[in-house]
Enzyme design. Sequence first.
Site, short mmCIF file in Angstrom:
data_model
loop_
_atom_site.label_atom_id
_atom_site.label_comp_id
_atom_site.label_asym_id
_atom_site.label_seq_id
_atom_site.Cartn_x
_atom_site.Cartn_y
_atom_site.Cartn_z
N GLU A 7 -6.74 -4.59 4.58
CA GLU A 7 -6.58 -5.80 3.53
C GLU A 7 -7.65 -6.05 2.77
OE1 GLU A 7 -3.90 -7.20 3.74
OE2 GLU A 7 -2.94 -6.48 5.53
N GLY B 256 2.74 -2.88 8.73
CA GLY B 256 2.95 -3.12 10.20
C GLY B 256 4.60 -3.48 10.10
N THR C 113 0.75 -1.13 -0.11
CA THR C 113 -0.04 0.05 -0.26
C THR C 113 0.85 1.13 0.21
OG1 THR C 113 -1.49 -1.06 1.16
CG2 THR C 113 -2.03 1.26 1.23
#
Lengths: 671, 671
Positions: free
Chosen positions: B431, B188, B149
């Site tokens: 997601e 993350g 992303t």
Amino acid sequence: MAKPVLINNNGLRVNPDLQKERDTGTFNIIELTNIIDGGPERTKRRHELEQLLFSDPVFTNPNRAFLSKSQLYDYGVQKSVKLFHLKRKYQWNEEDYFMAESLLRKEISLSLHHTMFIPAIERLATDEQKAKWLPLAQSFKILGTYAQTELGHGTNLLGLETTATFDQSTDEFVLRTPKITSMKWWPGGLGKSSTHAIVLAQLIIDNKSHGMHPFMVQLRSLDDHTPLPGIKVGDIGPKIAINTVDNGFLILNQVRIPRDQMLMKNAKVSRSGKFTSVGNSKANYATMMLVRVNMTNWAANILCGSVTAAMRYSCVRRQSALKPGGEEEQVINYQSQQYKLFPAVATAYALMFASQQLHDYYNQIYPQLARGSYTNLAELHSQSSALKAITGDVSVHHSEICRRACGGHGYLWYAGIGEAVSSGASIITAEGENTVLYQQTARYLMKQVALNVSGQTLDGFTSYLNNDDNYVNPIQSSEHCHDLQILNDIYQNMANRIIKKTAHRLHADMSSGLEQHIAWNKNMIQLVRSAQVHSHMSIVKAFITSVQSLVLSPVLKQVLHRLCVFYCLYGIINNSGDFIETSSINLNQLELMREEEIKLLSQIRPDAVSLVDAFDIHDETLCSVLGVYDGNVYEKLYESTQREPMNKTDVHPSYYKYIRGLLHSTPQSKL
Amino acid sequence: MAKPVLINNNGLRVNPDLQKERDTGTFNIIELTNIIDGGPERTKRRHELEQLLFSDPVFTNPNRAFLSKSQLYDYGVQKSVKLFHLKRKYQWNEEDYFMAESLLRKEISLSLHHTMFIPAIERLATDEQKAKWLPLAQSFKILGTYAQTELGHGTNLLGLETTATFDQSTDEFVLRTPKITSMKWWPGGLGKSSTHAIVLAQLIIDNKSHGMHPFMVQLRSLDDHTPLPGIKVGDIGPKIAINTVDNGFLILNQVRIPRDQMLMKNAKVSRSGKFTSVGNSKANYATMMLVRVNMTNWAANILCGSVTAAMRYSCVRRQSALKPGGEEEQVINYQSQQYKLFPAVATAYALMFASQQLHDYYNQIYPQLARGSYTNLAELHSQSSALKAITGDVSVHHSEICRRACGGHGYLWYAGIGEAVSSGASIITAEGENTVLYQQTARYLMKQVALNVSGQTLDGFTSYLNNDDNYVNPIQSSEHCHDLQILNDIYQNMANRIIKKTAHRLHADMSSGLEQHIAWNKNMIQLVRSAQVHSHMSIVKAFITSVQSLVLSPVLKQVLHRLCVFYCLYGIINNSGDFIETSSINLNQLELMREEEIKLLSQIRPDAVSLVDAFDIHDETLCSVLGVYDGNVYEKLYESTQREPMNKTDVHPSYYKYIRGLLHSTPQSKL
């Protein structure tokens, strides 16, 4: 008409996608802004306050995301105290002061002093007591809060356990917290700030209880702020939001106060211990109701902010191509995105108008209450309960949709919407939990139906319950779908039939021999539903009334009319079962409405940004990197990471403490 | 059967109201717990892990509510690293490791190393590359994440802007972030932890783009963790929850990596710069789908926790009297409270069974994918998208109802539910944003309808679309309302008709000459709705299938059957418009179902606590003062205030800084 290309104060040009939206809006934003504010002079005043507040770094700390809870409280106190000084210096009236609180998103610590403590003295104290306490409170010689809720008892006033026992020998009341569940719990400002609290306690004289009464209790020394003997007071700990406020607990261990610190406007205890009820305790409800009325405004404001951020961002954000191989599309052009944000903006206007009308109604009724005339008290109570509940529910619901409509970035703190949703969520359970409030409204509705059945013609907010049962929805064409009177009638019929059906069942259950409380509990789901449809209908009616009665330019009239029609249709389509079940619409009409609803999306589209710009929310109030007026969203997002303390160094201390050992360990190394 | 009165480890007796609930439950809790865990041996293993983890103070810090964001990250790293050591020491398999993460509510920092980084290597790297990177990753010599992303691009892979340009002269790729919108944003573990990332970038050879490919990029020095030259990396700042994780940004400024660090299982670049597509890039979807499948489990777990807390608290909490003048009532006995919590617990079971079945389906299909057979890929993609979306939506919705059902106390951080809701909210936009996922499912559904129209008989999850249009709901009695086959058929008919109507409109619009993408956007609301009703129907079917197929004692069978019927009825009644509109029910049947629904509340009531006890969530995992197993809620609430740093001193520093000056100032004093 070409409008200027705005340059924001960073010298950045307004994002061209957003500028384009502003260039193509169809109406004069300022006209609508003035209506929202309540007149051009209120808009002007707001701008003056914004200028004053936001030129002061105390009110514009962009790093508050990183404050610990204790630091947040400290920051909230700093802002509160600064506001108090400004209020005094500029001699703000109440309206100015509350506007200032609102511009600061209420992120201050000591607001209960003005919203609860002072009004409670005004309404519960005798003239003599007022003469003593009001000047102290108004000049901030004392700081106060209102302590009613206990750890084990919320809504049920009768269940409160704190006692105030009259000791005739010393002419004092002795206040006591008998059990763990009786400690006061929740009052804002109680934990670390307030010097005084109005404590609600069971009055006991000669072992006889005389019900709940208010007592002025000093909590902390005026010299050094330490808790007085017998007082144990502290903060109740972190909450999911609103951590600037020190909501507190209070344990009273045989705390003695002079007899004249019972606030005696409505009931007196004499030197000899004689109890006399002198006023009407109903007067106390006025404070509670005003708090709820004000919460409807807060709820509306939260949604106005959320939809402002999401709408602007959706014009700047581009994702995928509508046409294969084409340019990435502004996400606002996806029908599904419009179906998230246009209902939200329509609802924001609906809540705002409903809140304004409720304020007007309160201001109309309050003088009667103050004169001791309680004719309209029950209706005001019912309607303020209903609207506090539904505006909280609906504002949080649509704000959360707005947050999600921003995709992943809506999950960031700096997007601002998450914090707004969490703050707004407090409205749902505070000052009367919503399901309890809906039940109180239901109780009023059931009484009104009974009156109507007994032949009385109802007026006011329940006059639609006079309608008989032969309603036929006249919609046969798309034009009919835009007729506000028809739409209003559809909602009224739906609510009327659901409420009457519930009343009928309740009555049948009691007629069959069920005790009233058992019948009530047996029908509670439908009773709550009845109150909810009444509330929804009330919002619809408020929106329609505003569109019909406001003096507007023809263009703006058309814009608001369209938005109101959209709001009504959306509500019907998304609760279609209620309307079909009550024969308020049929399936053909539902299809027709769906078609009109889709058409309206395209008609609202050109004004999407203008409708949120008209809320005229200052960037500092909005506090959203996604919703900034200039639309330079990505620059602001990246800029926000510069404030993150974890980014001050390249390597975080955790590396030395944990990660280095892991990377350099061998499988055999021990823990 | 009398059960022992439990004493918790503080020596406190179990709250008698809660003990009474446990004494009167009708079924054997352990039988149900074993089913939830997937067998008695998994329950036993979970208890062992709980014993191991929660005897370690690293995993049981009750003060984490007061940590700053940086401290939270530090704490999350500490827990992650400890988990990694434990995994190595005890040679946990994947199932054990993920169970441990789940027991810790995933409040750790480095989980992407196992959930994304290692699986991506396994699926995207050649055997040679795997031989190099997997041992390093598995032994924690490197720590990794997966960076796809970008700040300006999420769901649309084609829009990603990061480039990897092949430099034949040095046999390297040069990675670059061309614009502010192209920086990697969100992964993350990227901000402060990871030494490596698999970066998705547009491959460019000789100015020609060859699409998105994965590149192994080292971010930080393995000696001192400093970012390597050309790498700018940091944390993206605070989020509304999950602040233990350092979601990060990454700016690549001409970063050079050797050619063999493009992961080349599916596409190769030769020394001479020749591009060859060798595998099927669809294999990469498997990782993405597994992540979504796992999210359905997370969503179910969150709701199990929320309803456990709210249900237990509602048995302990007493408020008002049902009977005037009577004892204060357990709030669980109010019908309105049951109508909040019983749907929540039924939904928790529904989501859990649906998630289990989706896992089974994934495990059945994955070997096919790994063999290069993609026959079922589209269906797995559709179904995992649908269930990830709906389980997230529904879990958060009901968890928030549970939070509100706890009244004001649900707003406290230590109630635990607010944090769970905020964490769960991430599922909705991460997601694959839910509305986008619903559209992907809708695309599959439209294709299936087209196949069916062309004469093909459908199987699998869309086989109900084979049904023709002559359905008649047979319900005529209350017994019929309990027939799971009838209920299943009602849902299937509703979904079938809404989906086919949407397909018909889409087809009609295209037949009338609209381009496909315009027709799609014009029908998007109904397309999303189609996917949602398919998803809801899928959950219903999963619940029914489980109840029918599980080998259960008769008593438990009855309990789950009842809960499943309640779930089905609740879903029909609360979406009645969908069912009436599609002639899946008529108004008489709706009334009949309402009556049965009310009756079921009383039948579920005796098992209210047993149904949540069966989730067997450890107090340390639940982390809710309202939901503690022993029910000593008020003691725990008060105890939690002892941890509040603001309560360490009687007088807060804010007094000296701000409040003292206010109290002692005179109206004339200057600011």
